[in-house]
Design a protein around this motif. Structure first.
Motif, PDB file in Angstrom:
ATOM      1  N   LEU A   1       0.825  -1.207   0.000  1.00 29.27           N
ATOM      2  CA  LEU A   1       0.000   0.000   0.000  1.00 29.27           C
ATOM      3  C   LEU A   1       0.859   1.257   0.000  1.00 29.27           C
ATOM      4  CD1 LEU A   1      -2.679  -1.107   2.613  1.00 29.27           C
ATOM      5  CD2 LEU A   1      -3.095  -0.680   0.179  1.00 29.27           C
ATOM      6  N   ALA A   2       1.888   1.285   0.855  1.00 25.92           N
ATOM      7  CA  ALA A   2       2.722   2.488   0.972  1.00 25.92           C
ATOM      8  C   ALA A   2       3.481   2.771  -0.313  1.00 25.92           C
ATOM      9  CB  ALA A   2       3.693   2.336   2.146  1.00 25.92           C
ATOM     10  N   THR A   3       4.060   1.740  -0.911  1.00 27.78           N
ATOM     11  CA  THR A   3       4.841   1.965  -2.133  1.00 27.78           C
ATOM     12  C   THR A   3       3.935   2.303  -3.316  1.00 27.78           C
ATOM     13  OG1 THR A   3       4.894  -0.436  -2.504  1.00 27.78           O
ATOM     14  CG2 THR A   3       6.799   0.550  -1.411  1.00 27.78           C
ATOM     15  N   ALA A   4       2.723   1.721  -3.353  1.00 30.62           N
ATOM     16  CA  ALA A   4       1.779   2.073  -4.422  1.00 30.62           C
ATOM     17  C   ALA A   4       1.281   3.501  -4.246  1.00 30.62           C
ATOM     18  CB  ALA A   4       0.612   1.092  -4.424  1.00 30.62           C
ATOM     19  N   TYR A   5       0.981   3.880  -3.036  1.00 32.46           N
ATOM     20  CA  TYR A   5       0.466   5.222  -2.764  1.00 32.46           C
ATOM     21  C   TYR A   5       1.512   6.290  -3.070  1.00 32.46           C
ATOM     22  CZ  TYR A   5      -1.716   9.044  -0.103  1.00 32.46           C
ATOM     23  OH  TYR A   5      -2.270  10.243   0.280  1.00 32.46           O
ATOM     24  N   ARG A   6       2.757   5.987  -2.708  1.00 28.72           N
ATOM     25  CA  ARG A   6       3.840   6.960  -2.880  1.00 28.72           C
ATOM     26  C   ARG A   6       4.591   6.787  -4.205  1.00 28.72           C
ATOM     27  NH1 ARG A   6       5.563  11.089  -1.142  1.00 28.72           N
ATOM     28  NH2 ARG A   6       7.617  10.445  -0.423  1.00 28.72           N
ATOM     29  N   ARG A   7       4.312   5.667  -4.907  1.00 27.44           N
ATOM     30  CA  ARG A   7       4.947   5.364  -6.187  1.00 27.44           C
ATOM     31  C   ARG A   7       6.467   5.407  -6.074  1.00 27.44           C
ATOM     32  NH1 ARG A   7       1.390   4.590  -9.739  1.00 27.44           N
ATOM     33  NH2 ARG A   7       2.883   4.570 -11.471  1.00 27.44           N
ATOM     34  N   GLY A   8       6.960   4.652  -5.085  1.00 22.63           N
ATOM     35  CA  GLY A   8       8.401   4.516  -4.897  1.00 22.63           C
ATOM     36  C   GLY A   8       8.696   3.236  -4.150  1.00 22.63           C
ATOM     37  N   ASP A   9       9.918   2.683  -4.332  1.00 20.75           N
ATOM     38  CA  ASP A   9      10.244   1.389  -3.736  1.00 20.75           C
ATOM     39  C   ASP A   9      11.302   1.483  -2.634  1.00 20.75           C
ATOM     40  OD1 ASP A   9      12.503   1.946  -5.199  1.00 20.75           O
ATOM     41  OD2 ASP A   9      12.561   0.026  -6.264  1.00 20.75           O
ATOM     42  N   THR A  10      11.561   2.686  -2.127  1.00 16.08           N
ATOM     43  CA  THR A  10      12.521   2.850  -1.039  1.00 16.08           C
ATOM     44  C   THR A  10      11.770   2.914   0.290  1.00 16.08           C
ATOM     45  OG1 THR A  10      14.029   4.057  -2.481  1.00 16.08           O
ATOM     46  CG2 THR A  10      14.399   4.254  -0.118  1.00 16.08           C
ATOM     47  N   VAL A  11      12.265   2.178   1.275  1.00 16.53           N
ATOM     48  CA  VAL A  11      11.621   2.098   2.582  1.00 16.53           C
ATOM     49  C   VAL A  11      12.657   2.359   3.667  1.00 16.53           C
ATOM     50  CG1 VAL A  11      10.450   0.546   4.205  1.00 16.53           C
ATOM     51  CG2 VAL A  11       9.849   0.492   1.782  1.00 16.53           C
ATOM     52  N   LEU A  12      12.263   3.105   4.688  1.00 13.50           N
ATOM     53  CA  LEU A  12      13.076   3.284   5.882  1.00 13.50           C
ATOM     54  C   LEU A  12      12.665   2.236   6.910  1.00 13.50           C
ATOM     55  CD1 LEU A  12      12.684   7.155   6.265  1.00 13.50           C
ATOM     56  CD2 LEU A  12      14.751   5.973   5.483  1.00 13.50           C
ATOM     57  N   ALA A  13      13.652   1.629   7.554  1.00 19.66           N
ATOM     58  CA  ALA A  13      13.393   0.662   8.620  1.00 19.66           C
ATOM     59  C   ALA A  13      14.409   0.901   9.738  1.00 19.66           C
ATOM     60  CB  ALA A  13      13.485  -0.771   8.095  1.00 19.66           C
ATOM     61  N   MET A  14      14.138   0.339  10.893  1.00 24.46           N
ATOM     62  CA  MET A  14      15.001   0.534  12.043  1.00 24.46           C
ATOM     63  C   MET A  14      16.036  -0.578  12.130  1.00 24.46           C
ATOM     64  SD  MET A  14      13.610   3.276  13.069  1.00 24.46           S
ATOM     65  CE  MET A  14      14.590   3.535  14.546  1.00 24.46           C
ATOM     66  N   ARG A  15      17.220  -0.231  12.579  1.00 22.34           N
ATOM     67  CA  ARG A  15      18.214  -1.265  12.885  1.00 22.34           C
ATOM     68  C   ARG A  15      17.681  -2.139  14.022  1.00 22.34           C
ATOM     69  NH1 ARG A  15      23.783   2.397  12.338  1.00 22.34           N
ATOM     70  NH2 ARG A  15      23.109   3.384  10.387  1.00 22.34           N
ATOM     71  N   ASN A  16      18.009  -3.415  13.989  1.00 20.63           N
ATOM     72  CA  ASN A  16      17.598  -4.400  14.996  1.00 20.63           C
ATOM     73  C   ASN A  16      16.127  -4.796  14.863  1.00 20.63           C
ATOM     74  OD1 ASN A  16      18.475  -5.996  17.337  1.00 20.63           O
ATOM     75  ND2 ASN A  16      17.043  -4.775  18.518  1.00 20.63           N
ATOM     76  N   SER A  17      15.497  -4.444  13.744  1.00 22.89           N
ATOM     77  CA  SER A  17      14.060  -4.693  13.580  1.00 22.89           C
ATOM     78  C   SER A  17      13.783  -6.086  13.034  1.00 22.89           C
ATOM     79  CB  SER A  17      13.476  -3.653  12.620  1.00 22.89           C
ATOM     80  OG  SER A  17      14.114  -3.733  11.348  1.00 22.89           O
ATOM     81  N   TYR A  18      12.514  -6.495  13.145  1.00 19.37           N
ATOM     82  CA  TYR A  18      12.026  -7.727  12.527  1.00 19.37           C
ATOM     83  C   TYR A  18      10.591  -7.493  12.077  1.00 19.37           C
ATOM     84  CZ  TYR A  18      10.344 -12.468  11.832  1.00 19.37           C
ATOM     85  OH  TYR A  18       9.794 -13.607  11.280  1.00 19.37           O
ATOM     86  N   HIS A  19      10.285  -7.862  10.824  1.00 19.43           N
ATOM     87  CA  HIS A  19       8.946  -7.609  10.303  1.00 19.43           C
ATOM     88  C   HIS A  19       8.314  -8.817   9.625  1.00 19.43           C
ATOM     89  CE1 HIS A  19       9.232  -3.379  11.303  1.00 19.43           C
ATOM     90  NE2 HIS A  19      10.421  -3.346  10.725  1.00 19.43           N
ATOM     91  N   GLY A  20       8.961  -9.992   9.641  1.00 16.91           N
ATOM     92  CA  GLY A  20       8.332 -11.169   9.067  1.00 16.91           C
ATOM     93  C   GLY A  20       9.289 -12.008   8.241  1.00 16.91           C
ATOM     94  N   ARG A  21       8.733 -13.041   7.611  1.00 17.59           N
ATOM     95  CA  ARG A  21       9.570 -14.018   6.913  1.00 17.59           C
ATOM     96  C   ARG A  21       9.279 -14.107   5.418  1.00 17.59           C
ATOM     97  NH1 ARG A  21       6.138 -17.750   5.741  1.00 17.59           N
ATOM     98  NH2 ARG A  21       4.363 -18.183   7.107  1.00 17.59           N
ATOM     99  N   SER A  22       8.431 -13.229   4.874  1.00 18.13           N
ATOM    100  CA  SER A  22       8.235 -13.214   3.430  1.00 18.13           C
ATOM    101  C   SER A  22       9.424 -12.531   2.763  1.00 18.13           C
ATOM    102  CB  SER A  22       6.949 -12.466   3.070  1.00 18.13           C
ATOM    103  OG  SER A  22       7.068 -11.089   3.376  1.00 18.13           O
ATOM    104  N   PHE A  23       9.496 -12.610   1.449  1.00 13.90           N
ATOM    105  CA  PHE A  23      10.629 -12.042   0.717  1.00 13.90           C
ATOM    106  C   PHE A  23      10.740 -10.540   0.968  1.00 13.90           C
ATOM    107  CE2 PHE A  23      12.516 -10.939  -3.638  1.00 13.90           C
ATOM    108  CZ  PHE A  23      13.811 -11.219  -3.234  1.00 13.90           C
ATOM    109  N   ALA A  24       9.607  -9.835   0.937  1.00 13.28           N
ATOM    110  CA  ALA A  24       9.645  -8.383   1.141  1.00 13.28           C
ATOM    111  C   ALA A  24       9.982  -8.027   2.581  1.00 13.28           C
ATOM    112  CB  ALA A  24       8.316  -7.755   0.739  1.00 13.28           C
ATOM    113  N   THR A  25       9.381  -8.727   3.563  1.00 12.48           N
ATOM    114  CA  THR A  25       9.605  -8.356   4.961  1.00 12.48           C
ATOM    115  C   THR A  25      10.981  -8.783   5.454  1.00 12.48           C
ATOM    116  OG1 THR A  25       8.428 -10.347   5.696  1.00 12.48           O
ATOM    117  CG2 THR A  25       7.168  -8.294   5.561  1.00 12.48           C
ATOM    118  N   VAL A  26      11.504  -9.883   4.938  1.00 10.55           N
ATOM    119  CA  VAL A  26      12.901 -10.232   5.231  1.00 10.55           C
ATOM    120  C   VAL A  26      13.827  -9.141   4.694  1.00 10.55           C
ATOM    121  CG1 VAL A  26      14.770 -11.789   4.507  1.00 10.55           C
ATOM    122  CG2 VAL A  26      12.682 -12.730   5.472  1.00 10.55           C
ATOM    123  N   GLY A  27      13.466  -8.587   3.534  1.00  6.95           N
ATOM    124  CA  GLY A  27      14.297  -7.575   2.903  1.00  6.95           C
ATOM    125  C   GLY A  27      14.386  -6.274   3.672  1.00  6.95           C
ATOM    126  N   ILE A  28      13.417  -6.008   4.576  1.00  5.34           N
ATOM    127  CA  ILE A  28      13.486  -4.785   5.368  1.00  5.34           C
ATOM    128  C   ILE A  28      13.835  -5.062   6.836  1.00  5.34           C
ATOM    129  CG2 ILE A  28      11.867  -3.566   3.871  1.00  5.34           C
ATOM    130  CD1 ILE A  28       9.765  -4.000   6.157  1.00  5.34           C
TER     131      ILE A  28
END
Length: 427
Positions: free
Chosen positions: A119-146
């Motif tokens: 939703l965020a990348t479609a709404y903003r039409r960009g593929d760059t994301v900020l994330a926190m060091r030491n974070s965890y967001h899941g085990r899918s390809f996209a969430t592992v990537g952040i």
């Protein structure tokens, strides 16, 4: 029997599917805050299936709702009107704090975060994301990537460009020596400098309290300060509430509310505790963001009737019995009890957390060097004493994670603390 099951597990399931304990445990049933294993041993559960058993094991209100719904209809998909899904979405939208909120249900926190990124990348039409060091967001390809935690990120490949920001860990890193106000200012300065070297990202995704990272968190107000910088550039804020939502932190219903002076996030993701063991995840977002997709979609299993029935019963029980208040009261007592224990154990670097979300970080005595072997040893000793806890951490898994069901009593908190005291003293 358990050894036979372990052999069968290893024969058909992936090697990377982690199991706790040298002699892995088969849990057969539970009630309240306790579970039993296949040998009949009883344990006080201070981890709740990774913060998922939020109210209690075999909570009558939830089991009754599930049984009644199972007798009518298990599933129909989102292609048909679904009364339990609409009713739960209404309740969640109301408590979300997000104006004109829309809710989309998934089957897990991973899928919820994946959807929020879409939703965020479609709404903003960009593929760059900020994330926190030491974070965890899941085990899918996209969430592992952040994910900003090396131990849970098995590939450097990603469909997104990720930039990592300081601030998720208060007591480590280059700003750890600063007072809270200066710490926040330094992290905001780092974020501002980072944004000066790149095109504006689509969103910042952040856990108010980092779960897998060892229950670490920034000073209150950090994300509000970040929000001011983000808002100037049109960057969205996604609050990952998969572990912090529904009152677990005691002081607030949502973790983001500790940073809320600039208003609610643009998107909130949730999962785990809302289903009390049933597979529910989801995204809450302003209507303009949720409705930005220009292609149709459905969810086969997200919002299915039986999980929605469980969620409705569980959320209703939580609100009617003020479990957020119980998390604040009993969690506060438990944290103080554990801090008193820690003062006598050289391996304990820090006891942190809020409500019933508590981390105990272990290091080699006299140093800041993580000690994952000590954490594993305490995990084993606690189990031997009748207590189940979790573990996590950043560079090494050296933090004990304590997150009981929110109905925990004072007597059970004292019992668990006494077992943990003996386990820590055995180091």
């Amino acid at each position: 029997m358990t050894h036979d099951l372990l052999g069968r597990h290893r024969a058909v399931l992936p090697d990377w599917l982690a199991l706790y304990y040298e002699d892995p445990l088969e849990i057969t049933h539970g009630e309240g805050r306790h579970v039993w294993d296949a040998a009949g041993n009883r344990y006080l559960d201070f981890f709740g299936g990774i913060l998922t058993t939020m109210t209690a094991h075999a909570l009558p209100e939830v089991t009754k709702a599930v049984a009644e719904q199972a007798g009518r209809l298990l599933h129909s998909s989102t292609l048909y009107l679904n009364r339990p899904m609409v009713e739960l979405a209404e309740r969640i939208a109301k408590v979300s704090g997000i104006p004109d909120a829309r809710v989309f249900f998934t089957t897990s926190g991973t899928e919820a975060n994946d959807t929020a990124l879409l939703l965020a990348t479609a709404y903003r039409r960009g593929d760059t994301v900020l994330a926190m060091r030491n974070s965890y967001h899941g085990r899918s390809f996209a969430t592992v990537g952040i994910t900003g935690n090396r131990g849970w990120s098995p590939t450097s490949l990603s469909p997104l460009q990720t930039l990592y920001v300081h601030g998720g860990v208060r007591t480590r890193g280059p700003y750890a020596h600063l007072a809270d106000r200066e710490f926040i200012a330094a992290c905001v300065g780092d974020l501002t400098d980072l944004l000066g070297h790149t095109r504006p990202p689509a969103a910042l995704i952040a856990e108010p309290v980092q779960g897998v990272g060892g229950f670490t968190s920034p000073p209150d107000g950090l994300y509000a300060a970040f929000r001011e910088v983000l808002r100037e550039r049109g960057i969205l804020w996604i609050s990952d509430e998969v572990q912090t939502g529904w009152g677990r932190t005691g002081d607030h219903f949502w973790g983001w509310q500790a940073h809320g002076r600039s208003g609610p996030p643009d998107l909130v993701t949730f999962a785990k505790g809302i289903g009390n063991g049933m597979s529910i995840g989801g995204v809450i977002a302003r209507a303009e963001i949720m409705n930005c997709l220009d292609a149709g979609s459905i969810s086969t299993f997200g919002g299915t009737q039986i999980t929605m029935a469980a969620g409705l019963a569980n959320l209703g029980y939580l609100l009617e019995h003020d479990l957020q208040g119980n998390a604040r009261r009993v969690g506060g007592l438990l944290i103080e009890r554990l801090r008193a224990v820690a003062a006598r154990v050289p391996h304990v670097r820090e006891v942190r957390g809020r409500g019933l979300m508590i981390g105990v970080e272990l290091t080699r005595p006299g140093t800041d060097e993580a000690d994952p072997r000590a954490a594993s040893a305490v995990l084993e000793e606690a189990r031997a004493g009748g207590l189940l806890i979790g573990k996590g951490g950043g560079h090494d898994t050296s933090a004990l994670r304590i997150a009981p069901p929110l109905t925990l009593t004072v007597a059970e908190a004292e019992e668990g603390a006494a077992i943990l005291e003996r386990a820590l003293s055995s180091l």
